[in-house]
Design an enzyme around this catalytic site. Structure first.
Site, PDB file in Angstrom:
ATOM      1  N   SER A 199      -2.855  -0.886  -9.063  1.00  0.00           N
ATOM      2  CA  SER A 199      -3.449  -1.508  -7.904  1.00  0.00           C
ATOM      3  C   SER A 199      -4.305  -0.581  -7.047  1.00  0.00           C
ATOM      4  O   SER A 199      -5.120  -1.065  -6.250  1.00  0.00           O
ATOM      5  CB  SER A 199      -2.342  -2.098  -7.030  1.00  0.00           C
ATOM      6  OG  SER A 199      -1.533  -1.064  -6.489  1.00  0.00           O
ATOM      7  N   SER A 255       0.639   2.162 -10.375  1.00  0.00           N
ATOM      8  CA  SER A 255      -0.565   1.863  -9.597  1.00  0.00           C
ATOM      9  C   SER A 255      -1.397   3.078  -9.197  1.00  0.00           C
ATOM     10  O   SER A 255      -2.508   2.922  -8.686  1.00  0.00           O
ATOM     11  CB  SER A 255      -0.199   1.071  -8.337  1.00  0.00           C
ATOM     12  OG  SER A 255       0.046  -0.265  -8.671  1.00  0.00           O
ATOM     13  N   LYS A 282      -5.573   4.386   0.663  1.00  0.00           N
ATOM     14  CA  LYS A 282      -5.422   3.000   0.212  1.00  0.00           C
ATOM     15  C   LYS A 282      -5.115   2.099   1.398  1.00  0.00           C
ATOM     16  O   LYS A 282      -4.366   2.482   2.304  1.00  0.00           O
ATOM     17  CB  LYS A 282      -4.275   2.945  -0.809  1.00  0.00           C
ATOM     18  CG  LYS A 282      -4.088   1.615  -1.512  1.00  0.00           C
ATOM     19  CD  LYS A 282      -2.980   1.749  -2.570  1.00  0.00           C
ATOM     20  CE  LYS A 282      -2.738   0.457  -3.328  1.00  0.00           C
ATOM     21  NZ  LYS A 282      -1.680   0.621  -4.361  1.00  0.00           N
TER      22      LYS A 282
END
Lengths: 484, 482
Positions: A150, A174, A75
């Site tokens: 997210s 997330s 990420k």
């Protein structure tokens, strides 16, 4: 979920020469290019091929690490030295990290190949991956829908077969919620299990780094590598790290041992707002587990209704402070036309932060302001303790708690983006784990009538990830196989 | 009119700790390195970095807490103090707020009338320093973050001081203690010791405090006293004119000799303190506390008392010598060599401190070793050289740290104590100056000094004055009888 092959089996084939690692990485890169419309990646690491060559040689010489050749995406909130680290924000659009995240470093040391940085909600704030300076990520199961957030890019990268595994971060769901929306496994470890050093902080006392993968074996082997104390993170635990990859089976006579394996069901997690189809899927697996000699125990988590409120008070408070460093002074975006110091701060931050980030900074600044601190921050801290105590009590009675991961399956792009409260409720079942610091995992258990993945969540007590892994493995190897 | 009022003063003192590395990262704390070289991702506030507490910071702070009679809290927590400034890379300073490490202490100051007064210490807490903004080198403001993350302690006093003098004495006491503990160099000009004052005035006998102002930017001891004096006078004048004191932050301007209000924008901070989530609570258990306490040196007041008792030197001498730990240590090294304790204190208060003050050096850089100074005192007492010659030997010792015996030998400065040699000399001088002898015999005692002077001149000052004295008196006496 099946017929996914655990990476360890693929590695055997690379060792025997049946599979070429370089060709494999080339395939991934081609596939990433082909699936570019999903917008899962912010940056591709072109040096992956070169790394594959090196590591393939190491594999054949027998000197390679535990994750040799495993292709992993990370990420874009995790720093990787000399690579862009943007957090999907315009404020860091041209920023390159000067050091590497501990968790990523550990993967590299075990000869994993980092293939790129995945798209996400800006500074990990969001539940749909629509809040990104790089644009939204699309759900591979239905391109008109969100992948969740997210860590949407990390979930999609695994779901669309663009890598073997990925790292995401989970502050309130997330990892687990996008895993549910995309039909992959996603584990949020205990707070402190994995070092946060290098993870761009959103809410420091909530943030955890964890893996996405298609098999529980891969989840376990990545978790095993990234876990452990880090001298750079005082909040990382000094507890020994179990060999997670060897914790995937129950003792031979499972029927006996499972007498001790109790699964809690909290009615608070099955109330209003939960989509009927998801409820049905969950009920089906509960019944199946019961038939497979797991004990199903009703439990209560009485303070559950306060989780979202407490979560948004505390995480935004921490975020307002954590994001203060992006002020245009030392690195990142600086508004060019600023006329004074204050103007530089205001213009840089107003122009470069997205609206959700600004909303949370304002909310967090408000709850910490003098005169409001006691009413909001201090009260929310109390609620946090109550929620933790609820779980402590529950885990005195049960080994794991089974809940839905999200009240809905993947929703349409733009469906909730104008209604932050609706968006926040998407994490209604996941935030409690971050408030309590406990581990949780999403397991894909089926699809709804539109063909969208449905996920269930398992929660365990702090530092009991192996319980999550064992039950997940049992479900993967028995339940999901029976579905096929 | 000023006699009607009394000042109420509390001080906040920041002391920069002398640790090798910064409070929350491994960077050097060395002063004077090229700008922005003592830095790493952590003190630069890069995305994703985390602070890790330097244990030495806790040890130094606890040491200060013990030395100032504080309660040491077994559990304390860090907090974030949030504000935007270019020299604050994270946008917050790691400090302590709700649960500091030390509380409820005191120090004693000695007032000019000899009485002692206790000044309460509210709290001592740990925090990190910010960087430095440099405004005057170019059109742009430049930022040096070398100082970012250097550990500080903040020592907050109770509003117990009643005059600028008391504030000065308290600050001196705090500086003396941090220097004794070797946790801070106490240098106000270089900013390793900083002081802000909270000041109000009230009518004598009143119980309620007046409205206070905070005065900052007093970067020397002299300025602290001057600024507080100024502010007290200013407040009294306002009250006398029937006005009211506005609560505000003021900056001392040493060039203009006055306080000026800070711009209200700079003042209107809401620091939004909250517990620092990146650091665990600091736990100081009994064992650790004991271990730290075992490193506590003898503190100045106790040492002063011991000096008057053990070395039998006057309180005045003990006061001066124990002012700094280095001087007191030096004194004790000298007294290990010579048992003339008073001579030792005389030499230190006189010749030694004179050089140290003139050259502005630290005692540890003083060129004459304590051993050699002790030896010098010993050879004076033994009669090897006279006190007068000693004053010639000492400058030689300053040039290079040689043993005084060696210098005396090299320069041929040995005192002449041989009676027959001196007797010949006396007779020679008497013979050469018959008219002065006449004067003496006529009762002019003064002329005696003339003869001594002659003898000293002829021996280059080396004649033992005591013996010369005896012989001269005897020989002149003999003339009288004749």
């Amino acid at each position: 979920m099946l017929p996914y092959t655990p990476y360890s089996e693929i590695l055997e084939k690379i060792k025997s020469g049946e599979v070429s690692l370089v060709a494999r990485v080339e395939n991934f890169l081609e596939r990433i290019e082909k699936k570019k419309h999903l917008n899962a990646f912010n940056f591709i690491f072109e040096d992956a091929i070169e790394k594959a060559r090196e590591i393939e040689a190491k594999i054949h010489s027998g000197s390679a690490g535990k994750l040799a050749g495993m292709v992993i995406a990370v990420k874009d909130v995790l720093s990787v030295k000399d690579k862009p680290t943007t957090c999907s924000s315009n404020i860091l659009k041209n920023f390159k990290a000067i050091y590497t995240t501990t968790a990523v470093k550990k993967l590299i040391e075990e000869d994993a190949i980092i293939i790129g940085k995945t798209n996400c909600d800006e500074f990990a704030m969001g539940s749909s991956n629509e809040n990104s300076a790089f644009g939204p990520v699309l759900n591979p199961h239905d391109n008109t829908r969100v992948p969740g957030g997210s860590s949407g890019g990390s979930a999609v990268a695994v779901a669309a077969g663009l890598c073997d595994a990925s790292l995401g971060t989970d502050t309130g769901g997330s990892i687990r919620q996008p895993a549910a929306f995309c039909g992959v496994l996603g584990l949020k470890p205990t707070y402190g299990r994995v070092s946060r050093y290098g993870l761009t902080a959103f809410a420091s006392s909530f943030d955890s780094i964890g893996p996405f993968a298609n098999t529980i074996e891969d989840i376990a082997s990545v978790l095993e590598v990234i876990s452990g104390h880090d001298e750079n993170d005082s909040t990382s635990s000094r507890l020994p790290v179990p060999k997670f990859s060897e914790e995937l089976t129950f003792p031979k006579d499972r029927s006996k041992s499972s007498e001790n394996m109790k699964i809690g069901i909290a009615e608070e997690y099955f109330g209003e707002g939960l989509k009927a189809e998801i409820k049905d899927n969950i009920n089906q697996i509960i019944n199946w587990l019961k038939n497979n000699e797991f004990q199903i125990v009703p439990i209560h988590l009485p303070h559950n209704e306060y989780t979202i409120a407490a979560y948004y008070v505390l995480t935004t408070a921490e975020a307002s402070s954590n994001l203060a460093r992006y002020d245009g002074t030392r690195y990142g975006f600086r508004a060019p036309e600023a006329s004074s110091l204050i103007d530089m701060y205001k213009s840089s931050r107003s122009q470069a932060f997205g609206s959700e980030v600004k909303r949370r900074i304002m909310l967090g600044t408000y709850v910490l302001s003098s005169g409001y601190y006691d009413a909001y921050y201090r009260k929310a801290q109390k609620v946090r303790r109550f929620i933790k105590e609820d779980f402590d009590k529950a885990f005195n009675e049960v080994d794991v708690i089974l809940t839905p991961t999200s009240p809905t399956t993947a929703f349409k792009i733009d469906e909730k983006s104008s209604d932050p409260l609706q968006m926040y409720l998407s994490d209604i079942y996941t935030t409690s784990a971050n408030l309590a610091g406990i581990p949780g995992i999403n397991i894909p258990i089926g699809k709804d009538s539109s063909g969208l993945p449905v996920g269930m969540q398992l929660l365990a007590n702090q530092f009991e990830e192996e319980k999550l892994l064992r039950v997940s493995a049992f479900i993967q190897n028995n339940y999901l196989r029976s579905l096929k | 009119m000023h006699d009607k009022y009394e000042a109420v003063i509390g001080l906040e003192v920041h002391a920069q700790l002398l640790t090798e590395s910064k409070a929350f990262c491994g960077c050097s704390t060395k002063f004077g390195n090229a700008p922005n070289t003592n830095v790493c991702p952590v003190c630069l506030g890069h995305p994703g970095v985390l602070p890790v507490l330097n244990k030495k910071v806790v040890e130094f702070t606890v040491l200060m807490g013990i030395a100032t009679n504080c309660k040491i809290n077994s559990r304390s927590i860090f907090a974030r103090k949030n504000y935007f400034y270019p020299d604050l890379p994270k946008g917050y300073q790691i400090s302590q707020y709700e649960e500091p490490i030390c509380e409820h202490g005191f120090v004693e100051i000695e007032l000019s009338d000899g009485s002692r007064k206790r000044i309460g210490i509210t709290r001592i807490h740990m925090e990190e320093d910010a960087g430095k903004s440099i405004h005057d080198i170019s059109i742009d403001t430049l930022v040096d973050v070398n100082r970012c993350g250097v550990p500080l302690i903040e020592i907050v006093s109770e509003p117990d001081m009643r005059s600028p003098e008391e504030a000065y004495l308290y600050l001196s006491k705090v500086r003396q203690i941090v220097k004794y503990l070797s946790i801070c160099d106490g240098n106000m000009e270089e900013g390793s010791l900083r002081c802000d004052a909270n000041i109000s005035v009230r009518l004598k006998g009143a119980e309620k405090f007046g409205t206070k102002t905070e005065v900052k930017n007093m970067n020397s001891f002299r300025n602290v006293e001057r600024a507080i004096n100024y502010e007290v006078e200013r407040q009294i004048e306002i009250l006398e004119d029937g006005g009211q004191i506005t609560q505000q932050t003021l900056l001392w301007n040493a060039d203009l000799n006055e306080v000026l209000p800070m711009r209200s924008k700079e003042e209107a901070h809401d620091y939004r303190y909250f517990p620092e989530p990146d650091l665990l609570p600091v736990v100081v258990d009994e064992n650790w506390k004991k271990e730290i306490a075992s490193g506590l040196p003898e503190l100045p007041d106790i040492r002063k008392k011991r000096f008057t008792e053990h070395y039998q030197i006057p309180l005045y001498d003990a006061e001066i010598i124990t002012q700094s730990k280095g001087i007191a240590d030096y004194y004790e090294k000298v007294t290990a060599v010579t048992s003339d304790y008073k001579a030792a204190s005389n030499w230190i208060m006189g010749d030694v401190l004179k050089v140290i003050n003139e050259e502005k050096i630290d005692i540890k850089d003083f060129p004459v070793s304590a051993e050699n100074l002790g030896e010098l005192i010993n050879i004076i007492n033994k009669g090897t050289i006279s006190g007068k010659i000693a004053k010639e030997v000492f400058p030689e010792m300053l040039k290079e740290n040689k043993s005084p015996v060696e210098i005396v030998k090299e320069k041929n400065l040995l005192q002449i104590s041989d009676a027959s040699e001196l007797e010949n000399l006396v007779l020679k001088v008497i013979g050469e100056h018959p008219s002065e002898v006449e004067q003496y015999l006529d009762g002019k005692e003064k002329v005696f000094g003339f003869f001594i002077g002659q003898i000293m001149r002829q021996t280059g000052g080396k004649a033992n004055p005591k013996i010369v004295n005896e012989i001269l008196r005897k020989k002149l006496g003999e003339k009288k009888i004749k």
